[in-house]
Design a protein around this motif. Structure first.
Motif, short mmCIF file in Angstrom:
data_model
loop_
_atom_site.label_atom_id
_atom_site.label_comp_id
_atom_site.label_asym_id
_atom_site.label_seq_id
_atom_site.Cartn_x
_atom_site.Cartn_y
_atom_site.Cartn_z
N LYS A 31 0.86 -1.13 -0.35
CA LYS A 31 -0.04 -0.15 -0.24
C LYS A 31 0.80 0.86 -0.24
CE LYS A 31 -3.86 0.25 1.51
NZ LYS A 31 -5.43 0.71 -0.04
N ASP A 32 2.14 1.36 1.00
CA ASP A 32 3.12 2.16 0.89
C ASP A 32 3.52 2.29 -0.57
OD1 ASP A 32 2.05 3.01 3.51
OD2 ASP A 32 3.49 1.01 3.94
N ALA A 33 3.80 1.22 -1.45
CA ALA A 33 4.54 1.27 -2.66
C ALA A 33 3.91 2.49 -3.87
CB ALA A 33 5.22 -0.10 -2.81
N GLY A 34 2.46 2.56 -3.87
CA GLY A 34 2.14 3.80 -4.57
C GLY A 34 0.29 3.24 -4.50
N LEU A 35 -0.10 4.42 -4.93
CA LEU A 35 -1.49 4.92 -4.90
C LEU A 35 -2.44 4.29 -5.76
CD1 LEU A 35 -1.81 8.53 -3.77
CD2 LEU A 35 -2.39 6.50 -1.81
N SER A 36 -3.82 3.50 -5.62
CA SER A 36 -4.52 2.56 -6.02
C SER A 36 -5.48 3.61 -6.51
CB SER A 36 -4.49 0.88 -5.76
OG SER A 36 -6.22 0.61 -6.82
N ILE A 37 -6.07 3.75 -7.77
CA ILE A 37 -7.15 4.79 -8.00
C ILE A 37 -7.30 4.28 -9.04
CG2 ILE A 37 -7.68 6.58 -8.47
CD1 ILE A 37 -5.20 7.89 -7.25
N VAL A 38 -9.00 4.26 -8.63
CA VAL A 38 -10.09 3.96 -9.80
C VAL A 38 -10.44 5.48 -10.25
CG1 VAL A 38 -12.24 2.38 -10.47
CG2 VAL A 38 -10.66 1.74 -8.80
N THR A 39 -10.52 5.24 -11.62
CA THR A 39 -11.89 6.24 -12.25
C THR A 39 -12.60 6.26 -13.34
OG1 THR A 39 -10.17 6.64 -14.12
CG2 THR A 39 -9.22 7.54 -12.56
N THR A 40 -13.84 6.59 -13.12
CA THR A 40 -14.80 5.95 -14.27
C THR A 40 -15.11 5.83 -15.86
OG1 THR A 40 -15.49 8.45 -13.76
CG2 THR A 40 -16.50 6.77 -12.46
N PHE A 41 -14.47 7.48 -16.39
CA PHE A 41 -14.23 7.07 -17.87
C PHE A 41 -13.64 8.03 -18.15
CE2 PHE A 41 -16.72 10.66 -16.60
CZ PHE A 41 -16.85 11.71 -17.82
N TYR A 42 -13.44 8.22 -19.86
CA TYR A 42 -12.02 8.60 -20.07
C TYR A 42 -11.06 9.49 -19.17
CZ TYR A 42 -7.69 9.36 -22.82
OH TYR A 42 -6.31 9.57 -22.69
N PRO A 43 -11.93 11.15 -19.91
CA PRO A 43 -11.03 12.43 -19.47
C PRO A 43 -10.56 12.06 -17.85
CG PRO A 43 -13.66 12.75 -20.19
CD PRO A 43 -13.08 10.94 -20.19
N MET A 44 -11.59 11.45 -17.36
CA MET A 44 -11.29 11.25 -15.42
C MET A 44 -9.98 10.52 -15.57
SD MET A 44 -13.28 13.16 -14.99
CE MET A 44 -13.72 13.71 -15.87
N ALA A 84 -9.75 0.06 -3.57
CA ALA A 84 -9.08 1.31 -3.97
C ALA A 84 -8.39 2.57 -2.93
CB ALA A 84 -9.69 2.12 -5.63
N ASP A 85 -7.75 3.21 -3.28
CA ASP A 85 -7.14 4.56 -2.30
C ASP A 85 -8.14 5.29 -2.81
OD1 ASP A 85 -4.95 3.12 -0.51
OD2 ASP A 85 -4.22 3.39 -2.31
N ALA A 86 -8.11 5.26 -3.58
CA ALA A 86 -8.89 6.54 -4.42
C ALA A 86 -10.46 6.94 -5.47
CB ALA A 86 -8.65 8.15 -4.20
N PHE A 87 -11.41 7.20 -5.11
CA PHE A 87 -12.53 6.89 -6.62
C PHE A 87 -12.39 8.13 -7.06
CE2 PHE A 87 -16.64 6.66 -7.46
CZ PHE A 87 -16.57 6.06 -8.84
N VAL A 88 -12.49 8.74 -8.47
CA VAL A 88 -12.69 9.61 -9.10
C VAL A 88 -13.89 9.66 -9.98
CG1 VAL A 88 -11.57 11.77 -10.48
CG2 VAL A 88 -10.32 10.07 -8.93
N TYR A 89 -14.47 10.46 -9.64
CA TYR A 89 -15.62 10.11 -11.22
C TYR A 89 -16.47 11.95 -10.97
CZ TYR A 89 -19.01 11.44 -7.31
OH TYR A 89 -20.19 12.62 -6.93
N ASN A 90 -17.11 12.15 -12.39
CA ASN A 90 -17.18 13.17 -12.99
C ASN A 90 -18.07 13.51 -12.32
OD1 ASN A 90 -17.27 15.32 -15.16
ND2 ASN A 90 -19.52 15.36 -14.98
N SER A 91 -20.07 13.35 -12.15
CA SER A 91 -20.73 14.34 -11.19
C SER A 91 -21.81 12.85 -11.22
CB SER A 91 -21.29 15.55 -12.01
OG SER A 91 -21.46 14.90 -12.70
N PRO A 92 -22.96 12.99 -10.30
CA PRO A 92 -24.07 12.44 -11.18
C PRO A 92 -24.59 12.52 -11.47
CG PRO A 92 -23.40 13.40 -8.55
CD PRO A 92 -22.71 13.84 -9.03
N ALA A 93 -24.47 13.87 -11.99
CA ALA A 93 -25.58 14.01 -13.71
C ALA A 93 -24.89 13.39 -14.57
CB ALA A 93 -24.93 15.45 -14.27
N LEU A 94 -23.30 12.58 -14.69
CA LEU A 94 -23.29 11.24 -16.03
C LEU A 94 -23.15 9.77 -14.91
CD1 LEU A 94 -22.36 10.78 -18.66
CD2 LEU A 94 -20.04 11.55 -17.64
#
Length: 310
Positions: A31-44, A84-94
Motif C-alpha cells: 500500500k505504501d509502494a503507490g496509490l491505487s486509484i479507480v476512475t470512471t470514464f476516459y477524461p477522468m 482503491a485508495d481513491a475513486f474519481v468520477y465526474n458528477s452524479p449527472a453522468l
C-alpha cells in the motif's frame, strides 16, 4: 430494482470483508509502494493520471469504447472501487449510479472525488425536444468538453488527492501544473480560432458541447439530447432541417462511437457534409493504443469545428 438489491447485498458482504482485513491493509508495504486509484470514464482517467504521475496506478472502470451514460457497475466493479485508495468520477449527472456505491464506501480507506463538484451544471435545455424526457440527465454533465472547465476539474482532483494523501502533495501539485499548462494552451488555441468568426453555429449529433459553445461564444444545435440514445421527434428533425438551411450550416457532426443514422439522415436531407466531433466520453482501446489523448482529440475537434465556425 432487483439489480440494485442484489448489488447492495453483495456490496455489504464485500464491505464486511474489507473491514475485517483493514488492519492487515494498514500494515501492508504494498500500500505504501503507490496509490491505487479507480476512475470512471476516459477524461477522468487522463486528468487523474496526469496529476498522479508515478505516485500510483490509475485504472479505468468503464471499459474502453463503452458509452458511459447508461453504464451500470457490476459487483466486481464495486469491489474494485472499495479496494482503491481513491475513486474519481465526474458528477452524479453522468454517473447516475454513483450514490449507490459511495454510500457504502469507507471514506477513511477510499477517498471519493467528484471532479465537477465546484462547477455549476447547466440544465438540460434539449429535454423538451425529444420523445422521452431524460430525467436521469436533467443536468448537462459534459463539462470536460470545455478546456477551461477541464482545468477546474484537474485542480479539484489535485486538491482532493493532496488532502487525502498529503505526503504526495508536492508531486500532485507539480504534475498538475505541467498538465494545466497544456490545457491553457488548448484554451488559447480555441479562443484565437473563434475570436473573429462571423458564422458561429454548429450542429451536433447529441448535446455534448454546450459548455464549449458558451465558453467561446458559439451556438450548438443538437439532434439528440444529453444522452445519445434519445431519439428526436419528427418535428425536431423538421425544425433542424429548417435551421440548417436558414443558417447556411455546412457541416453536421456525428460521433464515431455512437450510431450516426439520424445525423446521416439529416445530412442527406439538407445536402451538407458529415464530420466527426468527439465528445470524449470514451476512447476505444485502439485509439488509446495509438496514443490518442484528451488533448489530441480536442485538437482534432478544433480542426473539425473550423469547418463550421468561420
Amino acid at each position: 430494482m432487483k439489480k440494485i438489491i442484489a448489488a447492495t447485498a453483495l456490496f455489504c458482504s464485500l464491505l464486511l470483508g474489507a473491514c475485517s482485513n483493514s488492519q492487515s491493509n494498514d500494515a501492508d508495504p504494498a500500500k505504501d509502494a503507490g496509490l491505487s486509484i479507480v476512475t470512471t470514464f476516459y477524461p477522468m482517467y487522463e486528468f487523474t493520471k496526469e496529476v498522479v504521475g508515478d505516485a500510483g496506478e490509475v485504472s479505468l472502470l468503464i471499459p474502453a469504447g463503452t458509452e458511459p451514460h447508461d453504464f451500470e457497475p457490476s459487483a466486481k466493479d464495486m469491489a474494485k472501487i472499495m479496494e482503491a485508495d481513491a475513486f474519481v468520477y465526474n458528477s452524479p449527472a453522468l454517473e447516475t449510479w454513483v450514490s449507490n456505491v459511495t454510500d457504502s464506501i469507507d471514506t477513511k480507506q477510499t477517498a471519493i472525488i467528484e471532479a465537477a463538484q465546484d462547477i455549476d451544471l447547466a440544465e438540460n435545455e434539449e429535454e423538451h425536444d425529444h420523445e422521452e424526457a431524460d430525467h436521469d440527465h436533467e443536468l448537462d454533465p459534459h463539462v470536460w468538453t470545455d478546456p477551461v472547465l477541464a482545468i477546474q476539474e484537474v485542480k479539484t482532483i489535485r486538491d482532493q488527492l493532496s488532502e487525502a494523501y498529503p505526503d504526495q502533495k508536492d508531486q500532485f501539485t507539480e504534475n498538475a501544473a505541467a498538465y494545466i499548462e497544456k490545457l491553457e494552451a488548448l484554451d488559447k488555441a480555441y479562443s484565437q480560432a473563434f475570436k473573429e468568426a462571423t458564422q458561429r453555429t454548429f450542429v451536433t449529433q447529441h448535446a455534448a458541447f454546450g459548455y464549449l459553445a458558451r465558453q467561446y461564444d458559439l451556438v450548438e444545435a443538437s439532434i439528440s439530447g444529453i444522452s445519445p440514445d434519445q431519439e428526436p421527434t419528427p418535428s425536431r428533425l423538421a425544425e433542424l432541417k429548417e435551421y440548417v438551411e436558414e443558417n447556411q450550416v455546412k457541416v453536421i457532426y456525428f460521433e464515431e462511437n455512437a450510431s450516426s443514422k439520424v445525423a446521416e439522415t439529416l445530412a442527406n436531407e439538407t445536402g451538407v457534409e458529415l464530420a466527426v466531433l468527439n465528445p470524449i466520453e470514451s476512447l476505444t482501446q485502439e485509439q488509446m493504443d495509438n496514443g490518442e489523448t484528451y488533448l489530441s482529440v480536442m485538437e482534432d475537434n478544433l480542426s473539425a469545428l473550423q469547418k463550421s465556425i468561420k
